[in-house]
Each structure stands twice: as structure tokens, then as C-alpha cells.
Design a protein around this motif. Structure first.
Motif, PDB file in Angstrom:
ATOM      1  N   PHE A 134       1.002  14.352   6.880  1.00  0.00           N
ATOM      2  CA  PHE A 134       0.925  13.401   7.990  1.00  0.00           C
ATOM      3  C   PHE A 134      -0.306  12.513   7.915  1.00  0.00           C
ATOM      4  O   PHE A 134      -0.252  11.341   8.277  1.00  0.00           O
ATOM      5  CB  PHE A 134       0.956  14.147   9.324  1.00  0.00           C
ATOM      6  CG  PHE A 134       2.327  14.589   9.734  1.00  0.00           C
ATOM      7  CD1 PHE A 134       3.097  13.818  10.587  1.00  0.00           C
ATOM      8  CD2 PHE A 134       2.862  15.774   9.260  1.00  0.00           C
ATOM      9  CE1 PHE A 134       4.371  14.214  10.966  1.00  0.00           C
ATOM     10  CE2 PHE A 134       4.136  16.189   9.629  1.00  0.00           C
ATOM     11  CZ  PHE A 134       4.896  15.408  10.478  1.00  0.00           C
ATOM     12  N   GLY A 135      -1.440  13.046   7.493  1.00  0.00           N
ATOM     13  CA  GLY A 135      -2.673  12.262   7.461  1.00  0.00           C
ATOM     14  C   GLY A 135      -3.213  11.990   8.850  1.00  0.00           C
ATOM     15  O   GLY A 135      -2.533  12.140   9.861  1.00  0.00           O
ATOM     16  N   GLY A 136      -4.493  11.611   8.897  1.00  0.00           N
ATOM     17  CA  GLY A 136      -5.122  11.258  10.154  1.00  0.00           C
ATOM     18  C   GLY A 136      -5.789  12.433  10.842  1.00  0.00           C
ATOM     19  O   GLY A 136      -5.816  13.559  10.333  1.00  0.00           O
ATOM     20  N   ASP A 297      -3.329   7.916   6.426  1.00  0.00           N
ATOM     21  CA  ASP A 297      -1.923   7.760   6.060  1.00  0.00           C
ATOM     22  C   ASP A 297      -1.244   9.028   5.559  1.00  0.00           C
ATOM     23  O   ASP A 297      -0.017   9.127   5.594  1.00  0.00           O
ATOM     24  CB  ASP A 297      -1.783   6.683   4.976  1.00  0.00           C
ATOM     25  CG  ASP A 297      -2.210   5.316   5.480  1.00  0.00           C
ATOM     26  OD1 ASP A 297      -1.999   5.043   6.677  1.00  0.00           O
ATOM     27  OD2 ASP A 297      -2.748   4.525   4.682  1.00  0.00           O
ATOM     28  N   GLY A 298      -1.985   9.988   5.063  1.00  0.00           N
ATOM     29  CA  GLY A 298      -1.338  11.138   4.454  1.00  0.00           C
ATOM     30  C   GLY A 298      -0.694  10.774   3.134  1.00  0.00           C
ATOM     31  O   GLY A 298      -1.037   9.770   2.501  1.00  0.00           O
ATOM     32  N   THR A 299       0.275  11.592   2.695  1.00  0.00           N
ATOM     33  CA  THR A 299       0.900  11.353   1.399  1.00  0.00           C
ATOM     34  C   THR A 299       1.559   9.982   1.361  1.00  0.00           C
ATOM     35  O   THR A 299       2.239   9.576   2.311  1.00  0.00           O
ATOM     36  CB  THR A 299       1.916  12.462   1.075  1.00  0.00           C
ATOM     37  OG1 THR A 299       2.472  12.223  -0.218  1.00  0.00           O
ATOM     38  CG2 THR A 299       3.031  12.531   2.098  1.00  0.00           C
ATOM     39  N   SER A 300       1.347   9.261   0.274  1.00  0.00           N
ATOM     40  CA  SER A 300       1.834   7.879   0.169  1.00  0.00           C
ATOM     41  C   SER A 300       2.305   7.596  -1.252  1.00  0.00           C
ATOM     42  O   SER A 300       1.711   8.082  -2.223  1.00  0.00           O
ATOM     43  CB  SER A 300       0.721   6.873   0.515  1.00  0.00           C
ATOM     44  OG  SER A 300       0.204   7.100   1.812  1.00  0.00           O
ATOM     45  N   VAL A 301       3.353   6.816  -1.357  1.00  0.00           N
ATOM     46  CA  VAL A 301       3.795   6.308  -2.653  1.00  0.00           C
ATOM     47  C   VAL A 301       3.042   5.013  -2.917  1.00  0.00           C
ATOM     48  O   VAL A 301       3.143   4.061  -2.150  1.00  0.00           O
ATOM     49  CB  VAL A 301       5.311   6.060  -2.672  1.00  0.00           C
ATOM     50  CG1 VAL A 301       5.732   5.426  -3.998  1.00  0.00           C
ATOM     51  CG2 VAL A 301       6.057   7.362  -2.453  1.00  0.00           C
ATOM     52  N   VAL A 302       2.278   4.993  -3.990  1.00  0.00           N
ATOM     53  CA  VAL A 302       1.447   3.827  -4.301  1.00  0.00           C
ATOM     54  C   VAL A 302       2.240   2.789  -5.073  1.00  0.00           C
ATOM     55  O   VAL A 302       2.107   1.587  -4.855  1.00  0.00           O
ATOM     56  CB  VAL A 302       0.202   4.269  -5.106  1.00  0.00           C
ATOM     57  CG1 VAL A 302      -0.646   3.069  -5.489  1.00  0.00           C
ATOM     58  CG2 VAL A 302      -0.627   5.261  -4.297  1.00  0.00           C
ATOM     59  N   TYR A 303       3.106   3.231  -5.989  1.00  0.00           N
ATOM     60  CA  TYR A 303       3.826   2.286  -6.853  1.00  0.00           C
ATOM     61  C   TYR A 303       5.113   2.919  -7.342  1.00  0.00           C
ATOM     62  O   TYR A 303       5.143   4.105  -7.683  1.00  0.00           O
ATOM     63  CB  TYR A 303       2.957   1.907  -8.063  1.00  0.00           C
ATOM     64  CG  TYR A 303       3.665   1.082  -9.110  1.00  0.00           C
ATOM     65  CD1 TYR A 303       3.891  -0.276  -8.930  1.00  0.00           C
ATOM     66  CD2 TYR A 303       4.126   1.676 -10.286  1.00  0.00           C
ATOM     67  CE1 TYR A 303       4.547  -1.031  -9.891  1.00  0.00           C
ATOM     68  CE2 TYR A 303       4.784   0.931 -11.254  1.00  0.00           C
ATOM     69  CZ  TYR A 303       4.997  -0.419 -11.054  1.00  0.00           C
ATOM     70  OH  TYR A 303       5.650  -1.162 -11.994  1.00  0.00           O
TER      71      TYR A 303
END
Length: 310
Positions: A134-136, A297-303
Motif C-alpha cells: 500500500f505504501g504511505g 506509493d507502495g509497490t509500483s510498476v516503473v516500466y
């Protein structure tokens, strides 16, 4: 831990920071082999031969092979910053993206818990997986029925900024496996004193959330100290003379409170310290400072490249 929250319900106050696990995936040149790059390299013909337990479990669960996966990290494992769970969440996210499947943050967190706790038998809780997904800065509640709720802490922007500026983190220079400490802690949950201390720690987490919402950062720092005193009683090995000496030095030089992150035994010490005392705390503690900022942001797809979906 389930042994606790299934009886009483549990909670933590948690934030993610700008230190990351980075994962990339690509079809391997030889589609009949799988190449994994982390602190070691593994090239296998059959994913059942993978030695890395989390890679092994997740790739088997998701039926993915014939790929090259690389993993790098800003911090080493065994330091109490949740890197193992961040890795598991990130690996699941990477593989779902590779397969062209959307996975919600709640799904990633839940499945990461199933991998680490249920399938691999790690004696850990759920907080790191939900934080990484979740992040934050969140208040995370663990319900008796196994469900988890994640609620952002509602606080003024000025309080959030001051909190970030007044948190100091130091690396103790040692890493450790949390499993032995956590197994003992799990066993000790049945003892009345340990159980009461855990209930007190949960109430302090709720009080800390309220302090942030009210902008009372002095109280926030004091609660950190109260919680650390309770945490030290939960199992042997949570602290040691070097950590105790550094903690006392920080407190005597102006810190309002602090704690060792993670299960204990090594890793990072975190302190709440107002600006006018930070220089003397840095000079007194004897450990290397590890600057950080909050992450949201927590887990994120960068590309995602233009490869075909498998």
C-alpha cells in the motif's frame, strides 16, 4: 502474529520510506531455462531446482519459467526494514504485470502473506507485506478473522513534514535472522506478562495515531520510548549491550524516544529528535546515520516494454 491477533486483534502504525527493492523480468534467451540474479546467480532447467525459497514458491505458484529476473536492493536483508516482504510483494507484482494481469494492492499483500507465512512457514506477521503493497503512513489493523484494514493517517501537511524531519535512523552495523527471535516471541504470547505487554503496545499504537492526528509530536516521541521498553520484554535477543548503550546515549542527548526496527537483534535504530538536539545525538550515538524520506506509493510498476504477453 496470528497467535495474537486471532485472539485479540492487532494493530501497527507504519510508514514506507524511499528505500527500494528493484525487480526486472525479461524472456530468457533459452526459453527452456530460468536465470535468477540476486546476491547469487541461479540458472536452472526446472524451476523446482531453484534454491531461493521465495523465488521457488512464487514462480511455481504462478507457473512462470523461461525468464530472466534480476533483483537489487537499497538495503541488505536482515536489517528490520521489511526487505523480505517487500521482495515478495514486488515479485508477485512483477510476475502479474509480465502476464498482463492486474493485481490490486490488497491482493498482492494477501498473497505475499500466504507465500511467506502459510507456504514457507516464516514465523512473521503481516505488517510488512501490507506496508510494502500500500505504501504511505498508515494505521494497519489485523482482525480476528484474518482480514486486514489499511487506513491512511489523517494529519496536517505541516505535521507530516515535521515528523519526517525529526526522525533519525542509524545502522547498528549488524544484520540478523529474525526467525529465532520471532519464534520465541510467538511461544511467549501465552505468558500473561508478555500478553499484557502486547496489548499495551497495541493501545500505544492507537495513541500514537491519535497524537499524529492532533499534531502532538512530543507525545509521539514519548510513546515511541514507552513502546520500546515494552518490546524489549517480549523475547531474548531483541536488544544487546551495544544497542542499549546507543539508545541511552541518544536519549541523554535530547531524543524523545526511539526503537529498534524489525524483530530486533540488529539492523536500524530509529529516534524521534527535535532539530536543536539532532547534532549532539548524531555525535553521541556511534552508529552511521541512514538518511531517508517518506514514500507514498507502495509497490509500483516503473516500466513495461512492448513485448507480447505470455
Amino acid at each position: 502474529m496470528a497467535a495474537y491477533y486471532e485472539r485479540y486483534g492487532g494493530c501497527v502504525l507504519s510508514t514506507t520510506i524511499n528505500k527500494y527493492i528493484y525487480l526486472s523480468i525479461h524472456p530468457y534467451f533459452n526459453e527452456h531455462q530460468t536465470l535468477l540474479k540476486y546476491s547469487e546467480n541461479e540458472l536452472v532447467d526446472d524451476i523446482q531446482d531453484i534454491r531461493h525459497s521465495i523465488f521457488h514458491q512464487v514462480l511455481a505458484d504462478m507457473d512462470v519459467s523461461g525468464v530472466e529476473i534480476s533483483s537489487t536492493a537499497d538495503v541488505p536483508g536482515g536489517t528490520g526494514l521489511g526487505s523480505s516482504s517487500a521482495f515478495t510483494v514486488g515479485l508477485l507484482h512483477t510476475l502479474y504485470s509480465y502476464k498482463g494481469t492486474f493485481a490490486s494492492k490488497a491482493r498482492l499483500a494477501k498473497e505475499a502473506c500466504e507465500v511467506e507465512i502459510d507456504k514457507l512457514g516464516s514465523p512473521i506477521g503481516k505488517q510488512d507485506q501490507y506496508a510494502a503493497a500500500f505504501g504511505g503512513l498508515n494505521f494497519i489493523r489485523f482482525n480476528k478473522d484474518g482480514t486486514v484494514s489499511v487506513s491512511p493517517v489523517m494529519m496536517r501537511a505541516s505535521t507530516h513534514k515535521t515528523l519526517e524531519q525529526n526522525l533519525l535512523m542509524f545502522y547498528t552495523g549488524t544484520t540478523r535472522s529474525a526467525n529465532d527471535i520471532l519464534r520465541e516471541q510467538k511461544k511467549n504470547i501465552s505468558q500473561d506478562e508478555k500478553n499484557q505487554n502486547l496489548q499495551s503496545m497495541c493501545r500505544l499504537a492507537e495513541a500514537m495515531k491519535e497524537a499524529l492526528e492532533c499534531g502532538d509530536l512530543t507525545r509521539f516521541g514519548q510513546i515511541m520510548h514507552e513502546s520500546w521498553l515494552l518490546k524489549k520484554t517480549l523475547a531474548a535477543g531483541i536488544t544487546n549491550p551495544d544497542i542499549d548503550q546507543a539508545y541511552e546515549a541518544a536519549m541523554q542527548n535530547g531524543a524523545l524516544g526511539g526503537k529498534l526496527l524489525g524483530a530486533g537483534g540488529g539492523g536500524f535504530l530509529l529516534f524521534y529528535c527535535e532539530p536543536q538536539y539532532q547534532k549532539q545525538v548524531r555525535e553521541s550515538i556511534g552508529f552511521r546515520e541512514f538518511p531517508f524520506r517518506f514514500e507514498h506509493d507502495g509497490t509500483s510498476v516503473v516500466y513495461i516494454g512492448d513485448k507480447y504477453w505470455r
